[in-house]
Design a protein around this motif. Sequence first.
Motif, mmCIF file in Angstrom:
data_model
loop_
_atom_site.group_PDB
_atom_site.id
_atom_site.type_symbol
_atom_site.label_atom_id
_atom_site.label_comp_id
_atom_site.label_asym_id
_atom_site.label_seq_id
_atom_site.Cartn_x
_atom_site.Cartn_y
_atom_site.Cartn_z
ATOM 1 N N SER A 25 -0.475 17.299 -10.480
ATOM 2 C CA SER A 25 0.705 18.077 -9.821
ATOM 3 C C SER A 25 0.879 17.911 -8.529
ATOM 4 O O SER A 25 1.714 18.536 -7.863
ATOM 5 N N THR A 26 -0.608 19.119 -7.705
ATOM 6 C CA THR A 26 -0.345 19.010 -6.462
ATOM 7 C C THR A 26 -1.276 19.032 -5.458
ATOM 8 O O THR A 26 -0.967 18.519 -4.012
ATOM 9 N N ASN A 27 -1.797 17.773 -6.001
ATOM 10 C CA ASN A 27 -2.510 16.824 -4.896
ATOM 11 C C ASN A 27 -1.581 15.215 -4.570
ATOM 12 O O ASN A 27 -2.223 14.593 -3.536
ATOM 13 N N ILE A 28 -1.003 15.376 -5.593
ATOM 14 C CA ILE A 28 0.433 13.795 -4.983
ATOM 15 C C ILE A 28 1.481 14.278 -4.620
ATOM 16 O O ILE A 28 2.491 15.585 -4.879
ATOM 17 N N ALA A 29 1.972 14.400 -3.358
ATOM 18 C CA ALA A 29 3.261 13.786 -2.386
ATOM 19 C C ALA A 29 4.024 13.550 -3.283
ATOM 20 O O ALA A 29 4.170 12.762 -4.484
ATOM 21 N N LYS A 30 5.776 14.222 -3.141
ATOM 22 C CA LYS A 30 7.098 13.732 -4.040
ATOM 23 C C LYS A 30 7.054 12.674 -4.028
ATOM 24 O O LYS A 30 8.057 11.861 -4.710
ATOM 25 N N THR A 31 7.583 12.614 -2.487
ATOM 26 C CA THR A 31 7.490 10.726 -1.861
ATOM 27 C C THR A 31 6.142 10.291 -1.338
ATOM 28 O O THR A 31 5.044 11.036 -0.065
ATOM 29 N N ILE A 32 6.146 9.520 -1.673
ATOM 30 C CA ILE A 32 5.037 8.088 -1.110
ATOM 31 C C ILE A 32 5.602 7.128 0.344
ATOM 32 O O ILE A 32 6.667 6.652 -0.273
ATOM 33 N N SER B 1 0.906 -0.857 0.053
ATOM 34 C CA SER B 1 -0.054 -0.071 -0.209
ATOM 35 C C SER B 1 1.116 1.076 -0.359
ATOM 36 O O SER B 1 1.552 1.446 0.445
ATOM 37 N N PHE B 2 0.291 2.462 -0.403
ATOM 38 C CA PHE B 2 0.409 3.614 -0.505
ATOM 39 C C PHE B 2 0.669 4.470 0.249
ATOM 40 O O PHE B 2 -0.705 4.768 -0.002
ATOM 41 N N PHE B 3 0.682 5.691 0.899
ATOM 42 C CA PHE B 3 0.065 6.944 1.141
ATOM 43 C C PHE B 3 0.961 8.527 0.608
ATOM 44 O O PHE B 3 1.994 8.328 0.372
ATOM 45 N N SER B 4 0.219 8.634 -0.073
ATOM 46 C CA SER B 4 0.903 10.605 -0.254
ATOM 47 C C SER B 4 -0.309 11.429 0.894
ATOM 48 O O SER B 4 -1.073 10.976 0.440
ATOM 49 N N HIS B 5 0.708 12.158 0.954
ATOM 50 C CA HIS B 5 0.282 13.250 1.724
ATOM 51 C C HIS B 5 0.071 14.962 1.092
ATOM 52 O O HIS B 5 1.184 14.583 0.981
ATOM 53 N N THR B 6 -0.815 15.614 0.839
ATOM 54 C CA THR B 6 -0.448 17.029 1.154
ATOM 55 C C THR B 6 -1.604 17.281 1.192
ATOM 56 O O THR B 6 -2.959 17.026 2.063
ATOM 57 N N PRO B 7 -0.971 18.944 1.415
ATOM 58 C CA PRO B 7 -2.447 19.549 2.757
ATOM 59 C C PRO B 7 -3.459 19.643 1.226
ATOM 60 O O PRO B 7 -4.781 20.039 1.914
ATOM 61 N N ILE B 8 -4.202 19.420 -0.033
ATOM 62 C CA ILE B 8 -4.838 19.528 -1.102
ATOM 63 C C ILE B 8 -5.656 18.066 -0.233
ATOM 64 O O ILE B 8 -6.649 17.991 0.030
ATOM 65 N N GLU B 9 -4.840 17.113 -0.012
ATOM 66 C CA GLU B 9 -5.458 15.172 -0.241
ATOM 67 C C GLU B 9 -5.029 14.553 0.063
ATOM 68 O O GLU B 9 -3.421 14.235 -0.170
ATOM 69 N N ASP B 10 -5.483 13.555 0.684
ATOM 70 C CA ASP B 10 -4.833 12.774 0.859
ATOM 71 C C ASP B 10 -5.215 11.355 0.280
ATOM 72 O O ASP B 10 -5.839 10.826 0.253
ATOM 73 N N ILE B 11 -3.945 10.317 -0.288
ATOM 74 C CA ILE B 11 -4.133 9.481 -1.081
ATOM 75 C C ILE B 11 -3.670 8.368 -0.827
ATOM 76 O O ILE B 11 -2.500 8.174 -0.491
ATOM 77 N N LYS B 12 -5.003 7.433 -0.987
ATOM 78 C CA LYS B 12 -4.079 5.819 -0.373
ATOM 79 C C LYS B 12 -4.642 5.260 -0.947
ATOM 80 O O LYS B 12 -5.838 5.049 -1.903
ATOM 81 N N SER B 13 -3.929 3.944 -1.355
ATOM 82 C CA SER B 13 -3.758 2.859 -2.509
ATOM 83 C C SER B 13 -3.836 1.441 -1.869
ATOM 84 O O SER B 13 -2.337 1.607 -1.186
ATOM 85 N N SER B 14 -4.032 -0.010 -2.154
ATOM 86 C CA SER B 14 -3.528 -1.054 -1.718
ATOM 87 C C SER B 14 -3.533 -1.456 -3.106
ATOM 88 O O SER B 14 -4.280 -1.552 -4.202
ATOM 89 N N ASN B 15 -3.291 -2.406 -2.526
ATOM 90 C CA ASN B 15 -2.783 -3.644 -3.858
ATOM 91 C C ASN B 15 -2.640 -5.448 -3.168
ATOM 92 O O ASN B 15 -1.548 -5.496 -2.074
ATOM 93 N N PHE B 16 -3.452 -6.008 -3.231
ATOM 94 C CA PHE B 16 -3.886 -7.507 -2.800
ATOM 95 C C PHE B 16 -3.140 -8.983 -3.726
ATOM 96 O O PHE B 16 -3.497 -9.642 -3.095
ATOM 97 N N LYS B 17 -3.140 -8.284 -5.108
ATOM 98 C CA LYS B 17 -2.995 -9.243 -6.086
ATOM 99 C C LYS B 17 -1.030 -9.510 -5.733
ATOM 100 O O LYS B 17 -0.469 -10.035 -6.786
ATOM 101 N N SER B 18 0.075 -8.803 -5.377
ATOM 102 C CA SER B 18 1.633 -8.751 -6.167
ATOM 103 C C SER B 18 1.236 -10.264 -4.825
ATOM 104 O O SER B 18 0.805 -11.302 -3.943
#
Length: 184
Positions: free
Chosen positions: A169-176, A34-51
């Motif tokens: 470009s502003t909603n996704i963190a540069k480091t996740i 899973s990954f997590f991206s945090h910016t002042p505008i929004e948080d984005i979470k995603s998961s992958n269970f097929k690896s």
Amino acid sequence: MRNSIVKIVSVVVFLIATTSSFAQKVVSQKTSISFFSHTPIEDIKSSNFKSVSTLDTSTGDLVFSVPMQSFEFEKELMQKHFNSPDFLDTKKEPKAKLVGKITNLSQVNFKKDGTYSAEVSGELIIKGTTKTINEKVTIIVKGATITLKSKFNIVLADYGIAFKKGKPSTNIAKTIETTVEAEF
């Protein structure tokens, strides 16, 4: 007759050697990334269970194969952006891969229950770009189950992943923050 006995003994030795080497390689189909991206505008979470991942407990060799289109997002538009040619281009580059090795293998006892701190070095391949990584991993041995856990950061630009303009470009963190868990 003697020739037949030599052949039989050779086959038996080969089978024993092959069987014992296979017994040391374990496979996990219970791998989550899973990954997590945090910016002042929004948080984005995603998961992958097929690896899928493999671990050779005798050598410390470790491989993760990650189908990139299997990441699941809360919002459909996020998934569309993630898979697009402008971002991860998952049709062209459908998998990410880690090929690594536990570098302090002597400090991990896969035959004894316990929690072990390990270090993994290897090559992480995302979107066709390969980078060397060195990350800390926790290995938990409990009975016949081996669980591997790690949390580390990925700088998207290192893998050629970036939106140049627009809202993404502003909603996704540069480091996740990336979290990996595999049960073998």
